[in-house]
Design a protein around this motif. Structure first.
Motif, mmCIF file in Angstrom:
data_model
loop_
_atom_site.group_PDB
_atom_site.id
_atom_site.type_symbol
_atom_site.label_atom_id
_atom_site.label_comp_id
_atom_site.label_asym_id
_atom_site.label_seq_id
_atom_site.Cartn_x
_atom_site.Cartn_y
_atom_site.Cartn_z
ATOM 1 N N LYS A 62 0.857 -1.183 0.000
ATOM 2 C CA LYS A 62 0.000 0.000 0.000
ATOM 3 C C LYS A 62 0.901 1.243 0.000
ATOM 4 O O LYS A 62 1.161 1.843 1.038
ATOM 5 C CB LYS A 62 -0.922 0.005 1.217
ATOM 6 C CG LYS A 62 -1.916 -1.159 1.211
ATOM 7 C CD LYS A 62 -2.828 -1.097 2.421
ATOM 8 C CE LYS A 62 -3.831 -2.247 2.391
ATOM 9 N NZ LYS A 62 -4.747 -2.203 3.576
ATOM 10 N N PRO A 63 1.377 1.639 -1.187
ATOM 11 C CA PRO A 63 2.419 2.672 -1.270
ATOM 12 C C PRO A 63 1.908 4.107 -1.340
ATOM 13 O O PRO A 63 2.719 5.038 -1.413
ATOM 14 C CB PRO A 63 3.129 2.311 -2.579
ATOM 15 C CG PRO A 63 2.030 1.777 -3.441
ATOM 16 C CD PRO A 63 1.082 1.058 -2.506
ATOM 17 N N TYR A 64 0.598 4.316 -1.317
ATOM 18 C CA TYR A 64 0.055 5.639 -1.633
ATOM 19 C C TYR A 64 0.643 6.749 -0.768
ATOM 20 O O TYR A 64 1.039 7.806 -1.277
ATOM 21 C CB TYR A 64 -1.466 5.621 -1.504
ATOM 22 C CG TYR A 64 -2.122 6.956 -1.793
ATOM 23 C CD1 TYR A 64 -2.207 7.457 -3.086
ATOM 24 C CD2 TYR A 64 -2.648 7.720 -0.750
ATOM 25 C CE1 TYR A 64 -2.799 8.678 -3.352
ATOM 26 C CE2 TYR A 64 -3.242 8.945 -1.004
ATOM 27 C CZ TYR A 64 -3.322 9.425 -2.302
ATOM 28 O OH TYR A 64 -3.907 10.644 -2.547
ATOM 29 N N SER A 65 0.685 6.552 0.559
ATOM 30 C CA SER A 65 1.156 7.612 1.457
ATOM 31 C C SER A 65 2.617 7.957 1.189
ATOM 32 O O SER A 65 3.005 9.139 1.226
ATOM 33 C CB SER A 65 0.963 7.205 2.916
ATOM 34 O OG SER A 65 1.657 5.993 3.196
ATOM 35 N N ILE A 66 3.451 6.952 0.919
ATOM 36 C CA ILE A 66 4.867 7.213 0.618
ATOM 37 C C ILE A 66 5.003 7.906 -0.735
ATOM 38 O O ILE A 66 5.844 8.803 -0.909
ATOM 39 C CB ILE A 66 5.683 5.904 0.624
ATOM 40 C CG1 ILE A 66 5.475 5.144 1.936
ATOM 41 C CG2 ILE A 66 7.171 6.199 0.421
ATOM 42 C CD1 ILE A 66 5.932 5.885 3.158
ATOM 43 N N ILE A 67 4.181 7.503 -1.698
ATOM 44 C CA ILE A 67 4.194 8.165 -3.008
ATOM 45 C C ILE A 67 3.839 9.640 -2.859
ATOM 46 O O ILE A 67 4.435 10.511 -3.507
ATOM 47 C CB ILE A 67 3.231 7.460 -3.990
ATOM 48 C CG1 ILE A 67 3.797 6.101 -4.396
ATOM 49 C CG2 ILE A 67 3.001 8.321 -5.242
ATOM 50 C CD1 ILE A 67 2.881 5.275 -5.270
ATOM 51 N N MET A 68 2.885 9.944 -1.979
ATOM 52 C CA MET A 68 2.511 11.343 -1.746
ATOM 53 C C MET A 68 3.683 12.148 -1.186
ATOM 54 O O MET A 68 3.905 13.300 -1.561
ATOM 55 C CB MET A 68 1.319 11.408 -0.788
ATOM 56 C CG MET A 68 0.002 10.978 -1.410
ATOM 57 S SD MET A 68 -0.578 12.135 -2.688
ATOM 58 C CE MET A 68 -1.016 13.532 -1.680
ATOM 59 N N ILE A 69 4.468 11.527 -0.291
ATOM 60 C CA ILE A 69 5.660 12.196 0.235
ATOM 61 C C ILE A 69 6.651 12.469 -0.902
ATOM 62 O O ILE A 69 7.245 13.554 -0.996
ATOM 63 C CB ILE A 69 6.320 11.335 1.334
ATOM 64 C CG1 ILE A 69 5.400 11.253 2.552
ATOM 65 C CG2 ILE A 69 7.680 11.907 1.732
ATOM 66 C CD1 ILE A 69 5.869 10.273 3.621
ATOM 67 N N GLY A 70 6.807 11.462 -1.765
ATOM 68 C CA GLY A 70 7.687 11.645 -2.923
ATOM 69 C C GLY A 70 7.216 12.764 -3.833
ATOM 70 O O GLY A 70 8.027 13.548 -4.350
ATOM 71 N N ARG A 71 5.902 12.875 -4.036
ATOM 72 C CA ARG A 71 5.356 13.934 -4.887
ATOM 73 C C ARG A 71 5.585 15.319 -4.277
ATOM 74 O O ARG A 71 5.852 16.289 -4.985
ATOM 75 C CB ARG A 71 3.869 13.703 -5.122
ATOM 76 C CG ARG A 71 3.562 12.505 -5.985
ATOM 77 C CD ARG A 71 4.074 12.689 -7.408
ATOM 78 N NE ARG A 71 3.275 13.667 -8.132
ATOM 79 C CZ ARG A 71 3.676 14.288 -9.235
ATOM 80 N NH1 ARG A 71 4.880 14.055 -9.724
ATOM 81 N NH2 ARG A 71 2.878 15.144 -9.854
ATOM 82 N N VAL A 72 5.453 15.420 -2.950
ATOM 83 C CA VAL A 72 5.729 16.697 -2.280
ATOM 84 C C VAL A 72 7.202 17.070 -2.460
ATOM 85 O O VAL A 72 7.535 18.234 -2.749
ATOM 86 C CB VAL A 72 5.363 16.620 -0.786
ATOM 87 C CG1 VAL A 72 5.868 17.857 -0.039
ATOM 88 C CG2 VAL A 72 3.846 16.495 -0.618
ATOM 89 N N LEU A 73 8.097 16.095 -2.300
ATOM 90 C CA LEU A 73 9.525 16.352 -2.523
ATOM 91 C C LEU A 73 9.775 16.815 -3.958
ATOM 92 O O LEU A 73 10.572 17.742 -4.195
ATOM 93 C CB LEU A 73 10.338 15.085 -2.248
ATOM 94 C CG LEU A 73 10.586 14.721 -0.786
ATOM 95 C CD1 LEU A 73 11.275 13.359 -0.682
ATOM 96 C CD2 LEU A 73 11.433 15.795 -0.103
ATOM 97 N N GLN A 74 9.102 16.198 -4.909
ATOM 98 C CA GLN A 74 9.267 16.615 -6.304
ATOM 99 C C GLN A 74 8.790 18.052 -6.512
ATOM 100 O O GLN A 74 9.422 18.817 -7.253
ATOM 101 C CB GLN A 74 8.495 15.670 -7.224
ATOM 102 C CG GLN A 74 9.164 14.322 -7.415
ATOM 103 C CD GLN A 74 8.509 13.525 -8.533
ATOM 104 O OE1 GLN A 74 7.338 13.157 -8.442
ATOM 105 N NE2 GLN A 74 9.250 13.266 -9.585
ATOM 106 N N GLY A 75 7.678 18.415 -5.887
ATOM 107 C CA GLY A 75 7.183 19.787 -6.003
ATOM 108 C C GLY A 75 8.163 20.790 -5.424
ATOM 109 O O GLY A 75 8.399 21.858 -6.007
ATOM 110 N N ILE A 76 8.750 20.443 -4.267
ATOM 111 C CA ILE A 76 9.762 21.324 -3.657
ATOM 112 C C ILE A 76 10.949 21.483 -4.590
ATOM 113 O O ILE A 76 11.474 22.591 -4.785
ATOM 114 C CB ILE A 76 10.208 20.756 -2.296
ATOM 115 C CG1 ILE A 76 9.042 20.816 -1.292
ATOM 116 C CG2 ILE A 76 11.411 21.513 -1.749
ATOM 117 C CD1 ILE A 76 9.300 20.079 0.002
ATOM 118 N N GLY A 77 11.394 20.370 -5.188
ATOM 119 C CA GLY A 77 12.510 20.449 -6.128
ATOM 120 C C GLY A 77 12.171 21.246 -7.370
ATOM 121 O O GLY A 77 12.982 22.044 -7.861
ATOM 122 N N ALA A 78 10.947 21.073 -7.871
ATOM 123 C CA ALA A 78 10.533 21.785 -9.087
ATOM 124 C C ALA A 78 10.565 23.296 -8.903
ATOM 125 O O ALA A 78 10.812 24.045 -9.852
ATOM 126 C CB ALA A 78 9.129 21.341 -9.486
#
Length: 462
Positions: free
Chosen positions: A97-113
């Motif tokens: 059930k990776p959804y919550s970790i994927i969301m953390i990854g997406r937030v990190l990507q937004g910060i990097g972007a």
């Protein structure tokens, strides 16, 4: 290869990375929804998390780039961006059930972007001058457009391997762009100490006090261009899939047509406008009226293929507008505040991208005619706003300065700048020395000494 050409190669990949963040996921979202057993709201948050994080962090990234240097901020941002993709991809690979970790990854990507394309645009303003600056910014806007063109197709192809491959592709893409940027782009050393935060914010306020009458409309026009672009593509994507049963890579190809036209128009515009702010202003006005005409005609067209042809007119208008706004905004402010101003502009544009699809969906719920009529009216209003308010003060100053040169001298200088950036006609050692001296001291010491000596000789003769 001339350093200007190396700088340009190193910079043009960065806007491509930023636009991939959302666009590459769009064709894969239905598969993600099914594989992770998500609701529609949870699925949409995969896009929203990236956009909100980027929008919040963009102004801070701009400040940090003004204070500590553009290059270090871009490097760290690319690392965080790639790391976010790696976190999301490995979570999907290892967790049930990776959804919550994927969301953390997406937030990190937004910060990097947040520290990629906006800061790269400011760095282009630092590194290039005159016609070279307009060309560089036009190429960066073209890179951004090509990212929009290629990302849905690229995402669809990666999904053929596995749905989580879109996440694992980000570290590879960021790594390639990082290496090119790290070794090719050379940032000029800061000659002045960064301002304290209070004084820095005051200087930003002074920029808006001096230029706000046209700068704020410019921000909104840029946001409207991307708001309408992404909203129309969202509508067109649903239309092709639901009504015409066109899906996958073929659908991505159809969606790429207006985006490709926009990218070509942006590139050509960057070549034409050089540093002529008066010409930029008229390009923006014409572009807004092209957007308006496109959406008025679209409200009467029923077939999908005819609709794509009509929307190409609006895409061409967007291609005229965006490079001009980039050059206007970058040229309006001093180097010390440039990172913050370009970041604020990028943040406003990002909001346009984020709100486009939901607002278009809401308007479409009323009627198709209401949807196209509303955005046509919005484009018309801001076309009129551009006529009355988009009058950069810098245009008058540059026109007066240019008036001291003959047309032939101006043309020769412009072509020399274009040649230098392409590496065709590198600067001579003497020209480079003079340029560095003027940038550092505000005048050429050797020239001053020559004038003093020539003055002494005249006195001795008399």
């Amino acid at each position: 290869m001339a350093q200007n050409a190396k700088n340009l190669i190193g910079l043009t990949g960065i806007p491509l990375v930023m636009v991939l963040g959302n666009s590459m996921l769009i064709p894969v979202l239905p598969t993600m929804k099914a594989k992770m057993h998500l609701t529609s709201l949870q699925t949409s948050l995969l896009i929203t998390a990236f956009s909100i994080a980027a929008g919040i962090v963009i102004p801070f990234a701009g400040y940090l780039s003004d204070r500590f240097g553009r290059k270090i901020v871009i490097i760290l941002s690319l690392v965080v961006y790639g790391l976010g993709g790696l976190v999301a991809g490995l979570a999907a690979l290892w967790w049930d059930k990776p959804y919550s970790i994927i969301m953390i990854g997406r937030v990190l990507q937004g910060i990097g972007a947040a520290g990629t394309a906006p800061i790269a645009m400011a760095l282009a303003g630092d590194l290039f001058k005159g016609a070279s600056e307009s060309k560089a910014l036009g190429l960066m806007e073209t890179s951004n457009g090509l990212g929009k063109v290629l990302s849905p197709i690229f995402g669809s192809l990666l999904a053929l391997i596995s749905w989580y491959m879109v996440f694992l592709a980000f570290p590879i893409i960021c790594g390639v762009v990082l290496v090119l940027f790290l070794f090719l782009t050379k940032e000029k050393k800061q000659e002045k100490q960064p301002l304290p935060i209070k004084q820095y914010l005051h200087s930003i306020g002074q920029v808006f006090k001096q230029h706000g009458k046209w700068l704020i409309p410019a921000f909104f026009i840029g946001s409207i261009c991307l708001f309408t672009l992404f909203g129309v593509l969202f509508y067109l994507s649903d239309l092709l899939e639901e009504k015409y049963k066109i899906d996958g890579v073929i659908k991505g190809g159809f969606l790429a047509i207006p985006l490709l036209v926009m990218s070509i128009a942006a590139y050509v515009t960057g070549l034409i406008i050089k540093k002529k702010l008066g010409l930029m202003r008229w390009f923006v006005i014409v572009g807004m009226f092209m957007l308006c005409a496109s959406y008025v005609l679209a409200s009467f067209v029923k077939g999908a293929y005819a609709l794509i042809g009509i929307l190409v007119i609006g895409s061409m208008g967007t291609g005229l507008i965006l490079p001009c706004l980039n050059s206007m905004i970058v040229g309006a402010v001093q180097k010390a505040e440039r990172g913050m101003i370009t970041s604020l502009y990028s943040g406003v544009r990002f909001i346009g991208v984020a709100v486009g699809p939901p607002i278009f969906t809401w308007l479409l719920g009323i009627s198709r005619t209401v949807m196209f009529s509303s955005i046509a009216g919005l484009s018309l209003v801001f076309g009129v706003v551009a006529i009355f308010f988009l009058k950069p003060k810098q245009a008058q100053q540059q026109t007066q300065a240019a008036g001291a040169q003959s047309p032939k001298d101006q043309e020769t200088k412009a072509w020399r700048q274009v040649s230098e950036i392409l590496g065709i006609e590198p600067q001579s050692t003497e020209e480079k020395r003079k340029e560095d001296a003027v940038e550092k001291f505000g005048f050429d010491p050797n020239e001053l000494i020559k004038q003093v000596l020539s003055g002494k000789k005249e006195k001795e003769k008399n």
